[in-house]
Design a protein around this motif. Structure first.
Motif, short mmCIF file in Angstrom:
data_model
loop_
_atom_site.label_atom_id
_atom_site.label_comp_id
_atom_site.label_asym_id
_atom_site.label_seq_id
_atom_site.Cartn_x
_atom_site.Cartn_y
_atom_site.Cartn_z
N SER A 114 82.66 -87.14 -61.14
CA SER A 114 82.52 -88.05 -62.28
C SER A 114 81.09 -88.03 -62.85
O SER A 114 80.85 -88.53 -63.94
CB SER A 114 82.89 -89.48 -61.87
OG SER A 114 81.93 -90.01 -60.96
N GLU A 115 80.16 -87.43 -62.09
CA GLU A 115 78.79 -87.28 -62.57
C GLU A 115 78.71 -86.03 -63.44
O GLU A 115 78.97 -84.92 -62.98
CB GLU A 115 77.82 -87.16 -61.38
CG GLU A 115 77.82 -88.39 -60.48
CD GLU A 115 76.88 -88.23 -59.29
OE1 GLU A 115 75.91 -87.44 -59.42
OE2 GLU A 115 77.12 -88.87 -58.25
N GLU A 116 78.36 -86.21 -64.71
CA GLU A 116 78.41 -85.13 -65.68
C GLU A 116 77.52 -83.95 -65.28
O GLU A 116 77.88 -82.78 -65.53
CB GLU A 116 78.01 -85.64 -67.06
CG GLU A 116 78.02 -84.59 -68.16
CD GLU A 116 79.37 -83.88 -68.29
OE1 GLU A 116 79.37 -82.71 -68.72
OE2 GLU A 116 80.40 -84.49 -67.95
N LYS A 117 76.39 -84.23 -64.67
CA LYS A 117 75.48 -83.14 -64.28
C LYS A 117 76.18 -82.20 -63.30
O LYS A 117 76.05 -80.97 -63.40
CB LYS A 117 74.22 -83.72 -63.65
CG LYS A 117 73.18 -82.66 -63.30
CD LYS A 117 71.90 -83.31 -62.75
CE LYS A 117 70.86 -82.25 -62.41
NZ LYS A 117 69.61 -82.86 -61.88
N ARG A 123 81.95 -76.56 -64.13
CA ARG A 123 82.77 -75.99 -65.19
C ARG A 123 82.33 -74.57 -65.54
O ARG A 123 83.14 -73.76 -66.03
CB ARG A 123 82.71 -76.87 -66.45
CG ARG A 123 83.56 -78.14 -66.34
CD ARG A 123 83.77 -78.78 -67.72
NE ARG A 123 82.52 -79.25 -68.30
CZ ARG A 123 82.04 -80.48 -68.15
NH1 ARG A 123 82.72 -81.37 -67.40
NH2 ARG A 123 80.91 -80.84 -68.73
N ARG A 124 81.08 -74.26 -65.28
CA ARG A 124 80.58 -72.90 -65.56
C ARG A 124 81.29 -71.86 -64.72
O ARG A 124 81.36 -70.69 -65.10
CB ARG A 124 79.07 -72.84 -65.30
CG ARG A 124 78.24 -73.68 -66.26
CD ARG A 124 76.80 -73.81 -65.75
NE ARG A 124 76.18 -72.51 -65.61
CZ ARG A 124 75.11 -72.29 -64.84
NH1 ARG A 124 74.59 -73.28 -64.14
NH2 ARG A 124 74.59 -71.08 -64.77
N ILE A 125 81.82 -72.26 -63.57
CA ILE A 125 82.56 -71.33 -62.71
C ILE A 125 84.04 -71.72 -62.64
O ILE A 125 84.73 -71.46 -61.66
CB ILE A 125 81.95 -71.24 -61.29
CG1 ILE A 125 81.83 -72.63 -60.65
CG2 ILE A 125 80.61 -70.55 -61.33
CD1 ILE A 125 81.40 -72.58 -59.19
N ILE A 130 89.04 -81.84 -58.77
CA ILE A 130 89.01 -81.84 -57.31
C ILE A 130 89.97 -80.81 -56.72
O ILE A 130 89.71 -80.20 -55.68
CB ILE A 130 89.31 -83.25 -56.76
CG1 ILE A 130 89.19 -83.27 -55.24
CG2 ILE A 130 90.67 -83.74 -57.22
CD1 ILE A 130 89.40 -84.64 -54.64
N TYR A 131 91.10 -80.57 -57.41
CA TYR A 131 92.09 -79.64 -56.90
C TYR A 131 91.53 -78.21 -56.90
O TYR A 131 91.80 -77.44 -55.97
CB TYR A 131 93.37 -79.71 -57.74
CG TYR A 131 93.82 -81.12 -58.00
CD1 TYR A 131 94.23 -81.95 -56.94
CD2 TYR A 131 93.83 -81.67 -59.28
CE1 TYR A 131 94.63 -83.26 -57.17
CE2 TYR A 131 94.23 -82.97 -59.51
CZ TYR A 131 94.62 -83.76 -58.45
OH TYR A 131 95.01 -85.06 -58.68
N ASP A 132 90.77 -77.87 -57.93
CA ASP A 132 90.15 -76.55 -57.99
C ASP A 132 89.17 -76.34 -56.83
O ASP A 132 89.05 -75.24 -56.29
CB ASP A 132 89.41 -76.36 -59.31
CG ASP A 132 90.34 -76.29 -60.50
OD1 ASP A 132 91.54 -76.01 -60.31
OD2 ASP A 132 89.88 -76.52 -61.64
N ILE A 133 88.48 -77.40 -56.45
CA ILE A 133 87.54 -77.31 -55.32
C ILE A 133 88.29 -77.10 -54.01
O ILE A 133 87.99 -76.19 -53.22
CB ILE A 133 86.67 -78.57 -55.22
CG1 ILE A 133 85.73 -78.67 -56.41
CG2 ILE A 133 85.86 -78.57 -53.92
CD1 ILE A 133 84.90 -79.94 -56.44
#
Length: 339
Positions: A114-117, A123-125, A130-133
């Motif tokens: 939820s932290e945009e940073k 998103r760059r990768i 959370i599912y992608d992680i």
């Protein structure tokens, strides 16, 4: 800090929450000394009680026995370990090691995302949620113990990896190493925080989303294990539908049909299952069977563009070209359709 990493850890009085080791090839003189038991002990000494050590290890140019040796050496110092990798064909592993038992907390991951940073970096990768992680997870402590049993330990004295690995540097080893890791997996759900592992709190649906993420990454064994766990907790038509898709990718057609039929027995009008069946029968050139299913879907759910597209395709294959154009035209008029 500009310094020799190992020497710095030897002399600094500091301790750290996270230590990351991303080096050159483990058989390279100099770098090879950062893959030994003595170095891992030094890292452990400088790591805080609940700290995490992140170690990169490659799969290419390294035969299975050498990979097992490196993993066993790491495990001989750190009792808790998890292996992640970016894709099923990746030649790189990321190993997270700890001195104390640690598990994956989905709630904590969601908070961090939820932290945009953090989210913008991921998103760059192409990690968007959370599912992608979680779908990057390969194996954990128990599986690593199993596959490394009896392996040799790499030390400063024997320099096992530095002298062994160059003999095989031009061999294609990624696939063999990957297969060993995949065959050992028990599924990421085995390492998720137990507080979430209760029926009735959305956890089964959460696991289905993780299974779909594994499926999109072509990690079909991990996908199947995760979806099966979701079905154990709460049986659903969607769960059986997804498992059928996984089996179809694994070329287990009979098992796929069994899962889809089970999904229909739970929910006869389950749209996604009916579409999966129709698509399957079209691939088998059973166009009349597909058309019959799609007629049923369109009668009850007239707005679904995918149903019109598949029916149009089956009708086209049956030679009724003008009739098929009516269904295709409906799809083209739907601005929300992504087909």
């Amino acid at each position: 800090i500009i310094n020799d990493g190992r020497n710095y850890l030897e002399v600094t009085p500091e301790s750290f929450d996270v230590i990351i080791s991303k080096l050159s090839n483990p058989w390279t003189t100099g770098a090879s000394n950062l893959f030994t038991r003595e170095f891992f002990k030094l890292v452990s000494k400088r790591l805080n009680k609940d700290g995490i050590f992140c170690q990169w290890i490659q799969l290419d140019g390294m035969i299975l026995s050498d990979l097992k040796s490196l993993l066993y050496t790491l495990c001989s110092v750190f009792p808790e370990n998890m292996i992640f990798s970016y894709s099923i064909t990746s030649g790189d592993l990321i190993i997270l090691s700890a001195k104390e038992k640690f598990i994956i907390d989905p709630h904590m991951l969601k908070e961090k995302l939820s932290e945009e940073k953090i989210a913008s970096d991921l998103r760059r990768i192409e990690i968007n949620n959370i599912y992608d992680i979680l779908a990057l997870f390969d194996i954990g402590t128990e599986e690593i113990k199993g596959i490394t049993h009896g392996a040799a330990i790499n030390t400063d004295d024997n320099l096992l990896i530095e002298f062994s690995t160059p003999k095989h540097i031009f061999k294609e080893t990624v696939e063999d190493n990957r297969q060993e890791i995949t065959m050992a997996t028990r599924g990421v759900h085995y390492y998720l925080k137990e507080d979430n592992n209760k029926p009735g709190n959305g956890y089964p649906d959460f696991l289905l989303h993780v299974g779909l993420a594994y499926y999109r990454g072509s990690r079909y064994k991990q996908a199947a294990l995760t979806v099966k766990r979701a079905l154990e907790l709460s049986e659903s038509a969607e769960g059986h539908r997804i498992l059928g898709e996984i089996y179809l990718k694994e070329e287990k057609e009979a098992d796929a049909l069994k899962e889809w039929n089970r999904a229909r027995s739970i929910k006869p009008d389950h749209l996604e299952t009916l579409l999966s069946l129709a698509d399957y029968y079209i691939s088998k050139e059973r166009y009349l069977t597909a058309r019959s299913i799609l007629d049923e879907v369109i009668t009850s759910k007239t707005g679904d563009s995918m149903a019109y597209y598949l029916r149009g395709l089956s009708i086209y294959k049956l030679g009724e070209f003008e009739v098929s154009m009516e269904d295709f035209s409906r799809v083209l008029k739907d601005k929300t359709a992504h087909i």
